[in-house]
Write a protein that holds these residues in place. Sequence first.
Motif, PDB file in Angstrom:
ATOM      1  N   ARG A  64       0.856  -1.188   0.000  1.00 29.32           N
ATOM      2  CA  ARG A  64       0.000   0.000   0.000  1.00 29.32           C
ATOM      3  C   ARG A  64       0.886   1.231   0.000  1.00 29.32           C
ATOM      4  O   ARG A  64       2.067   1.158   0.395  1.00 29.32           O
ATOM      5  N   PRO A  65       0.360   2.379  -0.397  1.00 31.63           N
ATOM      6  CA  PRO A  65       1.103   3.618  -0.172  1.00 31.63           C
ATOM      7  C   PRO A  65       1.260   3.831   1.331  1.00 31.63           C
ATOM      8  O   PRO A  65       0.301   3.651   2.090  1.00 31.63           O
ATOM      9  N   HIS A  66       2.437   4.203   1.759  1.00 34.80           N
ATOM     10  CA  HIS A  66       2.658   4.371   3.193  1.00 34.80           C
ATOM     11  C   HIS A  66       1.747   5.487   3.718  1.00 34.80           C
ATOM     12  O   HIS A  66       1.678   6.572   3.130  1.00 34.80           O
ATOM     13  N   PRO A  67       1.040   5.238   4.835  1.00 38.21           N
ATOM     14  CA  PRO A  67       0.058   6.231   5.304  1.00 38.21           C
ATOM     15  C   PRO A  67       0.657   7.543   5.784  1.00 38.21           C
ATOM     16  O   PRO A  67      -0.046   8.560   5.815  1.00 38.21           O
ATOM     17  N   GLU A  78       5.473  10.260   2.353  1.00 37.09           N
ATOM     18  CA  GLU A  78       5.130  10.654   0.998  1.00 37.09           C
ATOM     19  C   GLU A  78       5.948   9.875  -0.022  1.00 37.09           C
ATOM     20  O   GLU A  78       7.142   9.624   0.167  1.00 37.09           O
ATOM     21  N   ALA A  79       5.294   9.491  -1.122  1.00 36.46           N
ATOM     22  CA  ALA A  79       5.935   8.794  -2.246  1.00 36.46           C
ATOM     23  C   ALA A  79       6.660   7.524  -1.796  1.00 36.46           C
ATOM     24  O   ALA A  79       7.698   7.159  -2.344  1.00 36.46           O
ATOM     25  N   THR A  80       6.104   6.846  -0.797  1.00 35.87           N
ATOM     26  CA  THR A  80       6.722   5.641  -0.240  1.00 35.87           C
ATOM     27  C   THR A  80       5.769   4.465  -0.378  1.00 35.87           C
ATOM     28  O   THR A  80       4.582   4.563  -0.058  1.00 35.87           O
ATOM     29  N   TRP A  81       6.293   3.332  -0.866  1.00 37.89           N
ATOM     30  CA  TRP A  81       5.510   2.113  -1.074  1.00 37.89           C
ATOM     31  C   TRP A  81       5.825   1.140   0.060  1.00 37.89           C
ATOM     32  O   TRP A  81       6.962   0.721   0.232  1.00 37.89           O
ATOM     33  N   GLU A 123       3.777   4.839 -10.397  1.00 35.82           N
ATOM     34  CA  GLU A 123       4.958   5.487 -10.999  1.00 35.82           C
ATOM     35  C   GLU A 123       5.521   6.602 -10.134  1.00 35.82           C
ATOM     36  O   GLU A 123       6.697   6.947 -10.265  1.00 35.82           O
ATOM     37  N   ASP A 124       4.701   7.218  -9.255  1.00 33.97           N
ATOM     38  CA  ASP A 124       5.200   8.341  -8.465  1.00 33.97           C
ATOM     39  C   ASP A 124       5.956   7.900  -7.205  1.00 33.97           C
ATOM     40  O   ASP A 124       6.435   8.741  -6.439  1.00 33.97           O
ATOM     41  N   ARG A 127      15.715   3.328  -1.984  1.00 32.94           N
ATOM     42  CA  ARG A 127      15.337   4.514  -2.757  1.00 32.94           C
ATOM     43  C   ARG A 127      15.474   4.244  -4.235  1.00 32.94           C
ATOM     44  O   ARG A 127      16.477   3.685  -4.708  1.00 32.94           O
ATOM     45  N   LEU A 128      14.444   4.644  -4.989  1.00 36.02           N
ATOM     46  CA  LEU A 128      14.476   4.490  -6.436  1.00 36.02           C
ATOM     47  C   LEU A 128      15.135   5.706  -7.062  1.00 36.02           C
ATOM     48  O   LEU A 128      14.934   6.824  -6.638  1.00 36.02           O
ATOM     49  N   VAL A 129      15.922   5.469  -8.090  1.00 34.96           N
ATOM     50  CA  VAL A 129      16.608   6.549  -8.799  1.00 34.96           C
ATOM     51  C   VAL A 129      15.801   6.896 -10.039  1.00 34.96           C
ATOM     52  O   VAL A 129      15.614   6.060 -10.929  1.00 34.96           O
TER      53      VAL A 129
END
Length: 401
Positions: A313-316, A319-322, A352-353, A395-397
């Motif tokens: 899930r998107p982390h509650p 921000e921008a963390t899966w 994608e974000d 972290r994604l680049v």
Amino acid sequence: MRLDVVSIFPDYLAPLDLSLIGKARRDGLLDLTVHDLRDFAHDRHRTVDDTPYGGGAGMVMKPQPWSEALDHVVAQGSSAFPGAAERVPTLIVPGPGGEPFTQQIAKDLAEEPWLAFACGRYEGIDERVYEWAGERMPVRILSLGDYVLNGGEVAVLAMVEAIARLLPGVIGNAESLIEESHEDGLLEYPVYTKPAEWDGRAVPEVLLGGNHRAIAEWRHEQRVQRTAARRPDLLPPVAAAAALADLEERVATPADAPDLQVLTRACWAPEFARYGMFGAGEEDLETVRDGIQEWDTRVWRRDGTLIASVRVRPHPTREATWQIGRLMVAPYLQGRGLGRELLAYAESLAPEDIRTFWLNTGAKSTENLRMYRKAGYRVRPGEGEFPGTVDLTKRLVSAGD
């Protein structure tokens, strides 16, 4: 190494005076003491069992004799470690409900200075003993195999031999340990001795020629072939992704909650038992159903049986963390690369974000930590989101970084 064994049949452990283990005891490599549990029962019949609460067949071993016996073991054994403050043993309890005893576990336990074994009987030991002991010493429940014995003594004999033979000096020729079965995940190759021909059966020609390289290659090939024929489960998968592709995968629904509860318990129980956290992490069905609603939970089944699961899930709050959680593979299928494939699948579900993957695991869960580090995750400083855990992120680049 010091070993203490508690049993109601101390004579059952007499074989530990024989062969190489007996010699190791006489040579001072092993300090082994067997304790009679009945010495810690104070009625005239020396009773160590009683009827089970809730009814049912059989008898249950009482907590009081066990607590006194284990206190005695700790008090008596501490004198063997001068200068070591509050030294306690690792307590091993054999039982069919434990984690499988393996060669790797034997190696790990051979590094311990002090082990104690509790031999259960009847229907088992009162569960409160495990909780009580876990507050005082590390406790591990280990299973010799998927079958039931009359008591723990046979398992202790096997475990002690498997562990003690790894100690320096117990086996005369240490090189004989190198190519044994299970040392590197393969079974041992066939062995032969004189005469070169017996009953019309000849020793393989390659072993008679003196070409050591050819012999080594033949032996390795034989190990692979024997493992494939007898224990294919020990061989690494050709492709974990292909194994996942063969399973039925879908989004979980509340109807999956009972099976998810069982899978969670099976995957977590060995870790909690290892740290003495008995009963920790137990969730009722309503909590499991709530989790299915709050997360995107995926399940994999084979012939209707739940094999694996992961949720995302998107982390509650980040921000921008899966957020990836509850990555679980049925215990009998672990170690085959499925966990790593599940992790990659969970990452692939991210929008994608997303710029960061985040997950949480036990601070002492060495196998999990090893897998996550290989996948590019790094442990964040400090304690994790839950007590006794660590948080890991990757972290994604992006193209703009």
